[in-house]
Design a protein around this motif. Structure first.
Motif, PDB file in Angstrom:
ATOM      1  N   UNK A  31       0.539  -1.173  -0.068  1.00 63.19           N
ATOM      2  CA  UNK A  31      -0.233   0.070   0.019  1.00 63.19           C
ATOM      3  C   UNK A  31       0.903   1.287   0.100  1.00 63.19           C
ATOM      4  N   UNK A  32       1.986   0.835   0.442  1.00 61.81           N
ATOM      5  CA  UNK A  32       2.238   2.512   0.990  1.00 61.81           C
ATOM      6  C   UNK A  32       3.671   2.332  -0.315  1.00 61.81           C
ATOM      7  N   UNK A  33       3.793   1.408  -0.803  1.00 61.38           N
ATOM      8  CA  UNK A  33       4.926   1.538  -2.366  1.00 61.38           C
ATOM      9  C   UNK A  33       3.840   2.140  -3.222  1.00 61.38           C
ATOM     10  N   UNK A  34       2.844   1.717  -3.044  1.00 60.67           N
ATOM     11  CA  UNK A  34       1.343   1.782  -4.864  1.00 60.67           C
ATOM     12  C   UNK A  34       1.241   3.086  -4.803  1.00 60.67           C
ATOM     13  N   UNK A  35       0.906   3.900  -3.103  1.00 63.61           N
ATOM     14  CA  UNK A  35      -0.316   4.880  -2.767  1.00 63.61           C
ATOM     15  C   UNK A  35       1.468   6.022  -2.924  1.00 63.61           C
ATOM     16  N   UNK A  36       2.888   6.045  -2.762  1.00 68.24           N
ATOM     17  CA  UNK A  36       4.285   6.924  -3.323  1.00 68.24           C
ATOM     18  C   UNK A  36       4.160   6.744  -5.309  1.00 68.24           C
ATOM     19  N   UNK A  37       4.035   5.792  -5.751  1.00 68.53           N
ATOM     20  CA  UNK A  37       3.854   5.420  -6.693  1.00 68.53           C
ATOM     21  C   UNK A  37       2.737   6.401  -7.436  1.00 68.53           C
ATOM     22  N   UNK A  38       1.414   6.159  -6.814  1.00 69.97           N
ATOM     23  CA  UNK A  38       0.378   6.990  -7.036  1.00 69.97           C
ATOM     24  C   UNK A  38       0.824   8.740  -7.615  1.00 69.97           C
ATOM     25  N   UNK A  39       1.299   8.568  -6.201  1.00 67.02           N
ATOM     26  CA  UNK A  39       1.186  10.482  -5.594  1.00 67.02           C
ATOM     27  C   UNK A  39       2.284  10.842  -6.990  1.00 67.02           C
ATOM     28  N   UNK A  40       3.182  10.607  -7.296  1.00 69.43           N
ATOM     29  CA  UNK A  40       4.260  11.081  -7.671  1.00 69.43           C
ATOM     30  C   UNK A  40       3.889  10.993  -9.498  1.00 69.43           C
ATOM     31  N   UNK A  41       2.669  10.686  -9.373  1.00 67.75           N
ATOM     32  CA  UNK A  41       2.383  10.603 -11.150  1.00 67.75           C
ATOM     33  C   UNK A  41       1.844  12.446 -11.565  1.00 67.75           C
ATOM     34  N   UNK A  42       2.770  13.134 -12.720  1.00 73.13           N
ATOM     35  CA  UNK A  42       1.589  14.053 -13.010  1.00 73.13           C
ATOM     36  C   UNK A  42       0.549  14.104 -14.092  1.00 73.13           C
ATOM     37  N   UNK A  43      -0.917  14.181 -12.923  1.00 74.82           N
ATOM     38  CA  UNK A  43      -1.692  13.523 -13.394  1.00 74.82           C
ATOM     39  C   UNK A  43      -1.998  15.228 -14.703  1.00 74.82           C
ATOM     40  N   UNK A  44      -2.170  16.031 -13.922  1.00 72.81           N
ATOM     41  CA  UNK A  44      -1.824  17.438 -15.215  1.00 72.81           C
ATOM     42  C   UNK A  44      -1.406  17.001 -16.468  1.00 72.81           C
ATOM     43  N   UNK A  45      -0.297  16.698 -16.378  1.00 72.48           N
ATOM     44  CA  UNK A  45       0.224  15.969 -18.060  1.00 72.48           C
ATOM     45  C   UNK A  45      -0.540  15.005 -18.595  1.00 72.48           C
ATOM     46  N   UNK A  46      -0.426  13.653 -17.739  1.00 68.70           N
ATOM     47  CA  UNK A  46      -1.446  12.974 -18.035  1.00 68.70           C
ATOM     48  C   UNK A  46      -2.466  13.201 -18.416  1.00 68.70           C
ATOM     49  N   UNK A  47      -3.684  14.122 -18.178  1.00 68.09           N
ATOM     50  CA  UNK A  47      -4.646  14.218 -18.526  1.00 68.09           C
ATOM     51  C   UNK A  47      -4.655  14.951 -19.815  1.00 68.09           C
ATOM     52  N   UNK A  48      -3.090  15.546 -19.463  1.00 66.72           N
ATOM     53  CA  UNK A  48      -3.643  16.063 -20.933  1.00 66.72           C
ATOM     54  C   UNK A  48      -3.171  15.545 -22.607  1.00 66.72           C
ATOM     55  N   UNK A  49      -2.446  14.771 -21.620  1.00 61.47           N
ATOM     56  CA  UNK A  49      -1.460  13.718 -23.261  1.00 61.47           C
ATOM     57  C   UNK A  49      -2.811  12.551 -23.929  1.00 61.47           C
ATOM     58  N   UNK A  50      -3.538  12.260 -21.992  1.00 60.18           N
ATOM     59  CA  UNK A  50      -4.957  11.645 -22.348  1.00 60.18           C
ATOM     60  C   UNK A  50      -5.694  11.899 -24.094  1.00 60.18           C
ATOM     61  N   UNK A  51      -5.862  13.279 -23.721  1.00 59.56           N
ATOM     62  CA  UNK A  51      -6.372  13.751 -24.725  1.00 59.56           C
ATOM     63  C   UNK A  51      -6.206  13.790 -25.646  1.00 59.56           C
ATOM     64  N   UNK A  52      -4.812  14.273 -26.278  1.00 59.58           N
ATOM     65  CA  UNK A  52      -4.734  14.422 -27.571  1.00 59.58           C
ATOM     66  C   UNK A  52      -4.047  13.470 -27.970  1.00 59.58           C
ATOM     67  N   UNK A  53      -3.192  12.082 -26.845  1.00 56.02           N
ATOM     68  CA  UNK A  53      -2.662  11.734 -28.224  1.00 56.02           C
ATOM     69  C   UNK A  53      -3.299  10.322 -27.359  1.00 56.02           C
ATOM     70  N   UNK A  54      -4.279   9.915 -26.713  1.00 58.08           N
ATOM     71  CA  UNK A  54      -4.789   8.423 -26.445  1.00 58.08           C
ATOM     72  C   UNK A  54      -6.142   8.633 -27.033  1.00 58.08           C
ATOM     73  N   UNK A  55      -6.936   9.663 -26.649  1.00 56.17           N
ATOM     74  CA  UNK A  55      -8.331   9.028 -27.290  1.00 56.17           C
ATOM     75  C   UNK A  55      -8.802   9.480 -28.442  1.00 56.17           C
TER      76      UNK A  55
END
Ligand code: UTP
Length: 475
Positions: A31-55
């Motif tokens: 749980x600790x390791x995964x929470x750290x992994x998730x917390x380190x995500x750049x969600x803003x960048x990911x959201x914008x890339x998902x819009x422009x490059x995935x969807x």
């Protein structure tokens, strides 16, 4: 300590709430390791890339004024170019001999097309001895070091997925004779893989499906890993950059390095004449006043086929991903600890779990990996330089197990190169009616670095001819 409520809210707001679905089932450590992994995500960048490059597939806006990029030709066009090349040879040799050049190999890829279990560098590529790609390069570096009376340093980029195995491989083989303190591993960054619905994929209930962030990740990884500082301490100013899957490439090329220096280039590139209009290599172009590499799939058909007044392809300059990069350029680009290169989409088969936590090993692409490419840094350089090379002397990529750009074609090209070397030294090589070599020949890079070494070897071993059908390993 991570505020789980806040994390859950952030993930939900970004449309990634599913990542915590199995969280309560995990043991405390995971749980600790995964929470750290998730917390380190750049969600803003990911959201914008998902819009422009995935969807959707990203829109590539090509400059209107796209032109072929100029380059220094392999064969000098006149006397003054010829003497300039000689000056470059001397300058390059001097830089190598004085320890200002190091080799930089990108080996963080997943080699999925090769279908080989393990880091690609451990693949047994050599046509007779079966030595691995890593060993082949290590011996080339030893040989070049001997030639230039120096000890070349070797920087090797790995990924989180293959770093341990790569280091272990070198340790098991005593670094192939290289001084251990001249081999420097560093690990590139990664990106989460994303399903076509825009949801991040999970490798299992307590971790994300990650993939390396592309060879463009090299530049930032050099900064973050402290390698730039190390290079500075070692007095390394220029990086001879090549890919792990191309054993034909010279690990250092004095003319290429010399031209880079004489031209005050920050980042330089080798080009090869494309074999046809649609060859699957990037195209060197100038657009909006910048040097760009346009992927084969993005170059419009009419431009790809356009010919000059001599009937030669206008966009002839292909990219084999061989560069010289100035350390100071990398320092400048990554000064703020960030580097935004363009992101590229690759549709891949990604092992992951489904919404019930069951493992999936897809047979068709099920999502997107996002990568950045090293050549996109060319457009950020104040000065660039392109130099043409002879394909058969420099480029034998090992992408697939068979067919085009494969293990087979690479081994044939290694044999061909070594056969030509021997022929230049007067050794008779058996050839079939179509001109192909009727033998399998391998010269150890430890025995021969250049034609002068080859001539000495031939004399010493009294080698006059190779028998038809022979399997010959010269060491
Ligand atoms: P490729 O584009 O051929 O990718 O890499 P790959 O991962 O090796 O192979 P496939 O596409 O999965 O079949 C070209 C070079 O760039 C390195 C590779 O190791 C290879 O030397 N590379 C690629 C990295 O170092 N990191 C990456 O994230 C991607």
């Amino acid at each position: 300590m991570i505020d789980m409520e806040l994390l859950a809210r952030k993930l939900a707001d970004a449309g990634q709430g599913h990542l915590l679905k199995f969280f309560d089932r995990l043991d405390a450590e995971t749980q600790v390791r995964f929470a750290n992994e998730l917390d380190a995500l750049d969600l803003e960048l990911l959201q914008s890339l998902i819009k422009s490059h995935v969807l959707q597939k990203p829109q590539i806006a090509l400059p209107q004024d796209l032109q072929p990029a100029p380059y220094f030709p392999l064969i000098p066009r006149n006397d003054s170019e010829s003497s300039y090349y000689q000056k470059a040879d001397a300058a390059g040799a001097e830089l190598i001999a004085s320890g200002k050049v190091a080799a930089l190999t990108v080996a963080g890829g997943q080699g999925s097309r090769l279908g080989f279990d393990g880091p690609k560098g451990t693949y047994p590529i050599a046509p007779v001895s079966g030595k691995s790609l890593f060993q082949y390069f290590a011996e080339s570096l030893l040989s070049a070091s001997r030639k230039y009376r120096t000890q070349l340093h070797w920087f090797i980029m790995t990924s989180v997925l293959n770093d341990r195995m790569t280091r272990d491989f070198f340790a098991e083989h005593d670094f192939f004779g290289l001084p251990e303190n001249t081999v420097h591993f560093f690990t590139q960054g990664f990106m989460p893989a994303i399903g076509y619905d825009g949801k991040l994929l999970m490798a299992d209930c307590g971790s994300l499906a990650l993939s390396p962030d592309g060879h463009g990740g090299t530049l930032l990884a050099l900064r973050k890993s402290g390698m730039l500082e190390l290079m500075q301490q070692l007095g390394v100013e220029y990086l001879s950059y090549f890919q792990i899957d191309n054993p034909l490439v010279p690990v250092v090329d004095k003319r290429f390095i010399g031209l880079h220096k004489l031209e005050n280039s920050e980042m330089s590139a080798i080009t090869l004449a494309k074999t046809n209009a649609f060859e699957k290599v990037g195209n060197f172009c100038i657009g909006n006043g910048q040097l760009l590499v346009i992927e084969y799939s993005d170059l419009p058909e009419e431009l790809a086929q356009m010919q000059d007044e001599n009937g030669r392809l206008k966009f002839i300059a292909g990219s084999p991903a061989i560069h010289v990069i100035s350390r100071k350029f990398v320092e400048r680009l990554t000064a703020g600890g960030r580097l935004e290169l363009d992101w590229h989409r690759a549709d891949k088969k990604i092992k992951c779990i489904d919404c019930n936590g069951n493992p999936i090993d897809p047979t068709e692409p099920n999502g997107v990996k996002l990568e950045s490419f090293i050549f996109d840094a060319l457009k950020l350089a104040d000065k660039t330089m392109i130099f043409e090379a002879d394909r058969k002397e420099e480029f034998a990529p090992t992408k697939n197990a068979t067919g085009v750009d494969s293990v087979e074609s690479c081994r044939l090209m290694l044999t061909d190169r070594d056969a030509r070397r021997l022929e230049r030294c007067g050794v008779k090589i058996p050839r079939r009616a179509d001109g192909t070599v009727d033998a399998v020949i391998e010269i150890s890079p430890l025995a021969v670095w250049d034609d002068a070494d080859c001539a000495a070897y031939v004399r010493q071993h009294d080698l006059t001819a190779v028998e038809a059908g022979a399997k010959l390993y010269l060491q």
